[in-house]
Design an enzyme around this catalytic site. Sequence first.
Site, PDB file in Angstrom:
ATOM      1  N   HIS A  82    -112.349 -10.285  64.516  1.00 25.69           N
ATOM      2  CA  HIS A  82    -111.184 -10.468  63.642  1.00 25.69           C
ATOM      3  C   HIS A  82    -111.392 -11.737  62.832  1.00 25.69           C
ATOM      4  CE1 HIS A  82    -107.075  -9.126  62.730  1.00 25.69           C
ATOM      5  NE2 HIS A  82    -106.861 -10.379  62.409  1.00 25.69           N
ATOM      6  N   ASP A 161     -96.194  -7.697  66.140  1.00 25.80           N
ATOM      7  CA  ASP A 161     -97.038  -8.310  65.111  1.00 25.80           C
ATOM      8  C   ASP A 161     -96.849  -7.594  63.779  1.00 25.80           C
ATOM      9  OD1 ASP A 161     -99.022 -10.181  64.145  1.00 25.80           O
ATOM     10  OD2 ASP A 161    -100.284  -8.423  63.917  1.00 25.80           O
ATOM     11  N   ARG A 168     -93.827 -12.914  57.759  1.00 24.64           N
ATOM     12  CA  ARG A 168     -94.509 -14.173  57.441  1.00 24.64           C
ATOM     13  C   ARG A 168     -95.130 -14.120  56.055  1.00 24.64           C
ATOM     14  NH1 ARG A 168     -98.859 -14.246  61.355  1.00 24.64           N
ATOM     15  NH2 ARG A 168     -99.489 -16.218  60.474  1.00 24.64           N
ATOM     16  N   SER A 183    -100.572 -13.961  66.461  1.00 27.39           N
ATOM     17  CA  SER A 183    -100.681 -12.717  65.700  1.00 27.39           C
ATOM     18  C   SER A 183    -102.027 -12.036  65.993  1.00 27.39           C
ATOM     19  CB  SER A 183    -100.558 -13.047  64.205  1.00 27.39           C
ATOM     20  OG  SER A 183    -101.057 -12.006  63.411  1.00 27.39           O
ATOM     21  N   LYS A 187    -102.722  -8.673  68.915  1.00 25.72           N
ATOM     22  CA  LYS A 187    -103.318  -7.393  68.465  1.00 25.72           C
ATOM     23  C   LYS A 187    -104.597  -7.099  69.237  1.00 25.72           C
ATOM     24  CE  LYS A 187    -103.781  -8.226  63.909  1.00 25.72           C
ATOM     25  NZ  LYS A 187    -102.813  -9.171  63.384  1.00 25.72           N
TER      26      LYS A 187
HETATM   27  N1  URA Z   1    -104.940 -12.368  60.663  1.00 30.92           N
HETATM   28  C1  URA Z   1    -103.914 -11.955  61.464  1.00 30.92           C
HETATM   29  O1  URA Z   1    -103.994 -10.890  62.059  1.00 30.92           O
HETATM   30  N2  URA Z   1    -102.843 -12.731  61.562  1.00 30.92           N
HETATM   31  C2  URA Z   1    -102.717 -13.907  60.940  1.00 30.92           C
HETATM   32  O2  URA Z   1    -101.707 -14.566  61.098  1.00 30.92           O
HETATM   33  C3  URA Z   1    -103.776 -14.340  60.105  1.00 30.92           C
HETATM   34  C4  URA Z   1    -104.892 -13.544  59.984  1.00 30.92           C
END
Ligand code: URA
Length: 443
Positions: A82, A161, A168, A183, A187
Site C-alpha cells: 500500500h 475506512d 477526510r 486508514s 484496510k
Molecule cells: N492511503 C490510505 O488508504 N489512506 C490514507 O489516509 C492515505 C493513503
Amino acid sequence: MLVVPLIERKRDGGALTPEEWSALVAAYTDGRVPDYQMAALLMAVLLRGLERHELAALTDAMLASGQRLAFDSWTTRRVDKHSTGGVGDKVSLVLAPLVAACGVAVPMMSGRGLGHTGGTLDKLEAIPGFRTGLSLAEAKAQVMKLGCVMIGQTPEIAPADGRLYALRDVTGTVEAIPLIAASIMSKKLAEGLNALVLDVKRGSGAFLPKLEQSLELARTMIALGEDRGCPTVALLTAMDRPLGRACGNALETEEAILALRGEGPEDLMEVTYALGVEMLLAAGIEKTSKKARQRLTNALASGLAAEKFEQIIAAQGGNPKTVEDPSVLPQAKEVEVYAAPRTGVVTHVEPRIIGRAVVAMGGGRLKVEDEVDPTVGFVITVKPGDKVLAGEPIASVFARDPGGMKLGFEALQLAIGVKDKLSVKPLPLISHRVSKDGVEKLV
Ligand code: URA
C-alpha cells in the site's frame, strides 16, 4: 450517542478511551453519527494527534467495522503493498498482477483519490465495466482462483475506512499520521495477509513532506502491523516529482498497461521492482533480492503479468481487451501539447500542483458525491535535471472542455520550472528501508 463531549475533549488535548473509539466508529459506520460531527472530531485529531493507545483503539475499531478475508487452510502466501499516496503513482496496477504472476497471492484493497493524490480504485474504474465493489465471497473466490483481486471498501469490508476516507478527502483532514496509519492498516489487516509492504512517500508531493514525518509514519504503521501479527516493512520513495509520466485516471491506467507490456518508464519500473522484491522475500518465495528481481523481470518479459491483469479485469467485469488495446479506455475531448517556455534545465515538476489541477479539471472530488472524469490529466515527459530547448514539447494536457484546458496550462506553468541550472537536487527515488529492526539508508 453523545459525540459533542468527545469532540470537545479531543479539541482540548484529552484522549478518548478504547471503548469510546469503538462505540464512535461503530455509530459513525452505521449512520448514527452525522458527517459534520465526525468531521469536527477528525479536525481535532489532526490538530491534537492521538495517544498511542488511541491509535491502536481507532485502528482496531475500524478493522472491526467489517469482516476480514479468511483463507483458513489455504497455504498460498498472501502479501500486499500500500502506498501512502502520490501523484502519478500507478504502481499498484502493475505490481499486483506482476506479483500474482510470480505465485504470491495479492488480495488488494485500495482507496479512491484522496486530496491531491490519485487512487487505485478510480484508475481501475476507468476501465469500462470494471467493478471494484465485490462481495467478500466474490473477492475470496477470485483470490483463490487467480491469485489476485483489486477491490475497495464495501459495506462488508472496511466500511469505516470507506466513509472516513471519503469524509477526510473533502474536509482538509488527510494530513495526519494517526489518520493515515489507521486508514491504511485497518484496510490491510482485513485482507488476511501473511505480510505487508508499504510505499511511504516523501517530498513535497507527499501528504507529509518531511523525511522525519515519513519515517514516523512508516514506524507507526509497522508497529500496528507487527503488533497484530502481520510482518510489515516499508520503503521510502520520492514524491518530489510525479512518478512516471501520466497523471490522471485513464492516462495512468494506460501507462500501467504499457508497463506490464514492458514499456514502462524507468522510475515507475524501479519502484515497482523494489516493492515487488520485498513482497516476494516477505512471502518466502525467493531468498535473495537478486533472485526475486529476476523472477519479477521474467514474469513481465514472458507476458505472464500482463495476462494476469487481463484475467483480473475479465473476472471483475471489465473489458479485457483493454490490455491489448488501451485505446478502449475513455479518451479526453481536448488534447493539447505544452512546450518548454525557454531553453534550460528542468528544475522541478511540482506534484502537488499537478495533483490539484487533475482534481480541479474534474479528475477528483471536491465534494463526497462528485463523479470523477477518468479522461482528464497530464502526460509530462520531463523530470528535474532534464535539459530542454525553448518550444520543445514537454507535456500534454487532457481536458474535457476549454476551461479545463486553461486550468491545465496554468498548472503546468506553475508546476514545471525551467532555469539555467538545477538548484535543488531531486530526492533519491528509493532512499530508506524501514522494518521492525530499524531504518536502513539505501543511498
Ligand atoms: N492511503 C490510505 O488508504 N489512506 C490514507 O489516509 C492515505 C493513503
